[in-house]
Design an enzyme around this catalytic site. Structure first.
Site, PDB file in Angstrom:
ATOM      1  N   HIS A  13       0.838  -1.208   0.000  1.00 24.83           N
ATOM      2  CA  HIS A  13       0.000   0.000   0.000  1.00 24.83           C
ATOM      3  C   HIS A  13       0.872   1.258   0.000  1.00 24.83           C
ATOM      4  O   HIS A  13       0.683   2.173   0.784  1.00 24.83           O
ATOM      5  CB  HIS A  13      -0.972  -0.013   1.186  1.00 24.83           C
ATOM      6  CG  HIS A  13      -1.993  -1.108   1.064  1.00 24.83           C
ATOM      7  ND1 HIS A  13      -3.203  -0.928   0.451  1.00 24.83           N
ATOM      8  CD2 HIS A  13      -1.963  -2.406   1.450  1.00 24.83           C
ATOM      9  CE1 HIS A  13      -3.888  -2.066   0.458  1.00 24.83           C
ATOM     10  NE2 HIS A  13      -3.155  -2.974   1.064  1.00 24.83           N
TER      11      HIS A  13
ATOM     12  N   TYR B 205       4.131  -5.249   9.120  1.00 31.05           N
ATOM     13  CA  TYR B 205       4.066  -3.788   9.112  1.00 31.05           C
ATOM     14  C   TYR B 205       5.215  -3.210   9.947  1.00 31.05           C
ATOM     15  O   TYR B 205       5.773  -2.167   9.608  1.00 31.05           O
ATOM     16  CB  TYR B 205       2.730  -3.278   9.659  1.00 31.05           C
ATOM     17  CG  TYR B 205       1.492  -3.681   8.855  1.00 31.05           C
ATOM     18  CD1 TYR B 205       1.584  -4.486   7.730  1.00 31.05           C
ATOM     19  CD2 TYR B 205       0.230  -3.250   9.238  1.00 31.05           C
ATOM     20  CE1 TYR B 205       0.454  -4.859   7.026  1.00 31.05           C
ATOM     21  CE2 TYR B 205      -0.910  -3.621   8.528  1.00 31.05           C
ATOM     22  CZ  TYR B 205      -0.791  -4.431   7.428  1.00 31.05           C
ATOM     23  OH  TYR B 205      -1.915  -4.793   6.729  1.00 31.05           O
TER      24      TYR B 205
END
Lengths: 356, 202
Positions: free
Chosen positions: A60, A330
């Site tokens: 993303h 992440y």
């Protein structure tokens, strides 16, 4: 006091202690034993597909920041003791993004999109939500995620994934095929503003009495649905979705209703590839209002990692293995990009080229 | 001159030894995996780190207040200095590593959640670069700390089994009379022993 050279047995006994400890440490860290999938493995797999784009998220990568607020209706108050779902208004920082690891990818190629939120409660407690516009995920486990990334790795000579590798992967992963079928059949929203964003994973709401309730949630848009022409995706302007978002926000705020779906006994909470049957209890938990968007250069979202395991008291992890994997991946991505100088975002670059 | 450390320091030493080894193993393991263990280990890592920080602060105060037994007089000066340096580094790591972890999470915008509803405040402002550098530093110091602990352990065992100079015993719990291994044998022979089988009845 030392008189003679110590016997070999003494030396061996003394050496055994640190060697044992070192071996245990090496085992704990996964340096010996079967190879492990860690957050770094996932980040590596993403990098090897999209290329390494220093300073950007490994997934993303293309996104825009926004700010707004969440008006909790109190509708989910009985299910969770978090003050964030008690009737009241909470500040929101968020980010819209498209999938993939390329920060300047063209929107027509990146049909996957996401909305990430950070809600801050009255007591300062933080809730991060990282949602996608598909109700199901292509894989159920970190192992499958890495295998999918590897199968989809573009061949450097052709620029396209090896069809044989993908075929072999799909043969082992019917859940990914089911996801692809869903994507192919579902109309593709033509805006960030009229997409529904799903929690992907199940979570547990913990009520005031300490009882847990398995839930998923979705943010359903107020904006009317419109679909993109899938045949014409290639001709879509590069930043179409981002430009559209800016234009819509210039006309007024955008809203979503947060709908919490409560699992029935037997519903899978450990598999994000399996949708829950229709007819489950739905609760309107509140309204999200997005007031303005800002490029990542100046917005508040760039240096936040939208780790969906950062939850307030009253909301807890389910047994879905993807949750820990998302957190680990992440964290790895954040650790990497944090020490690289952040680059311009697609939106920021366009704005600065226009002379803003 | 005291023959060994005060009881409180000895208890803290061995408790913290276990906690710190566990902590280093947890840290190495959690970075290695993206399985559900990652979430459990990280949830354990934070409160354990803060516990070590508190214990280390307490220990440092006690250590300054009570001093340490002297090293054997025949230990070469360079080794005495190395011992002193290593112990300063050990204390720095015990206190610095949890603080760096806390600072790293603060800089990265991660809540430092210890248990349900108990979140520590940030100790440094939000800054992504600081987060990244602190994260790398946290890992590097952890490896250095582990290496230091292995060295500390090895040297302690050499003192005990090669030099037999009573240095390890200063952190031990053996009765005072048994401190010197040379004396331990005869001392122990004086202890009343229960030998029911060989004791003839009256």
């Amino acid at each position: 006091m030392i008189t003679a050279r110590p016997p070999l047995t003494t030396i061996a006994a003394i050496a055994a202690a640190p060697i044992l400890l070192l071996s245990g440490f090496a085992w704990a860290g996964g340096w010996i034993g079967p190879p492990r999938i860690g957050g770094g493995t996932i980040a590596d797999a993403l990098e090897s597909n999209a290329g390494k784009h220093e300073g950007y998220r490994r997934a993303h990568a293309k996104g825009v920041c926004f700010t707004g607020y969440f008006d909790a209706s109190g509708g989910a108050d009985a299910l969770s003791r978090t003050p964030l779902l008690r009737s009241g208004r909470h500040a929101v920082i968020g980010r819209f993004s498209t999938g993939g690891g390329k920060p300047f990818a063209t929107d027509g190629r990146n049909v996957f999109r996401a909305m990430a939120l950070q809600l801050t409660g009255p007591d300062g407690e933080i809730w991060r939500l990282a949602m996608d516009h598909t109700p199901i995920f292509p894989v159920a486990t970190p192992e499958a995620f890495v295998a999918l990334q590897r199968a989809a790795r573009p061949d450097p000579s052709t620029g396209k994934p090896d069809p044989a590798a993908m075929k072999a992967y799909l043969a082992r992963h019917p859940e990914t095929r089911a996801y692809q079928d869903h994507i192919a059949a579902a109309p593709l929203p033509d805006s960030f503003a009229n997409s529904t964003y799903y929690s992907i994973n199940a979570f547990r709401f913990i009520d005031g009495a300490g009882s847990a309730h398995a839930v998923r949630w979705a943010f359903e848009p107020e904006a009317a649905f419109g679909a993109l022409d899938k045949a014409a995706l290639a001709s879509l302007p590069t930043d179409h979705l981002f430009t559209d978002l800016g234009a819509r926000l210039a006309r007024g705020p955008l809203r979503w209703r947060m709908i919490v779906t409560v699992a029935a006994p037997g519903d899978r909470t450990d598999d994000a590839t399996v949708p829950w049957p229709a007819g489950r209890r739905r609760i309107d938990a509140g309204t999200l209002t997005i007031a303005r968007a800002e490029p990542e250069e100046s917005g508040a979202c760039r240096d936040i990692t939208f780790d969906p395991t950062i939850l307030p008291d009253g909301i807890a992890l389910s047994d879905d293995p993807l949750l820990a994997a998302r957190s680990a991946a992440y964290a790895s991505s954040f650790g990497r990009r944090a020490v690289e100088a952040p680059g311009p975002s697609a939106v920021g670059k366009t704005l600065s080229q226009k002379g803003r | 001159m005291p023959h060994r450390f005060p009881l409180a320091i000895r208890l803290l030493h061995w408790t913290m030894a276990l906690l710190i080894i566990a902590m280093l193993f947890i840290g190495a393991a959690m970075v290695s995996t993206a399985s559900p263990a990652y979430a459990s280990l990280i949830a354990l890592h934070r409160p354990l780190g803060i516990a070590i920080l508190l214990l280390a602060a307490l220990r440092l105060v006690l250590r300054f207040a009570t001093g340490a037994p002297p090293l054997p007089a025949d230990l070469p000066r360079v080794q005495q200095r190395a011992a002193r340096g290593a112990h300063i580094l050990l204390y720095l790591a015990m206190i610095g590593l949890p603080l760096i972890g806390w600072a790293m999470l603060s800089a990265g915008g991660y809540p430092v959640r210890l248990t349900a509803g108990f979140v520590l405040p940030p100790i440094v402002p939000r800054d992504a670069l600081a987060y990244g550098l602190l994260r790398q530093t946290h890992g590097l110091i952890a490896f250095a700390f582990f290496a230091l602990i292995l060295g500390h352990l090895t040297v302690a065992l050499i003192h005990r089994f090669v030099r037999r100079d009573g240095v390890l015993e200063t952190m031990g719990f053996a009765r005072a009379a048994a401190l010197d291994p040379e004396l331990a044998e005869p001392e122990e022979a004086d202890e009343p022993e229960v030998e029911p089988a060989e004791t003839p009845g009256p």
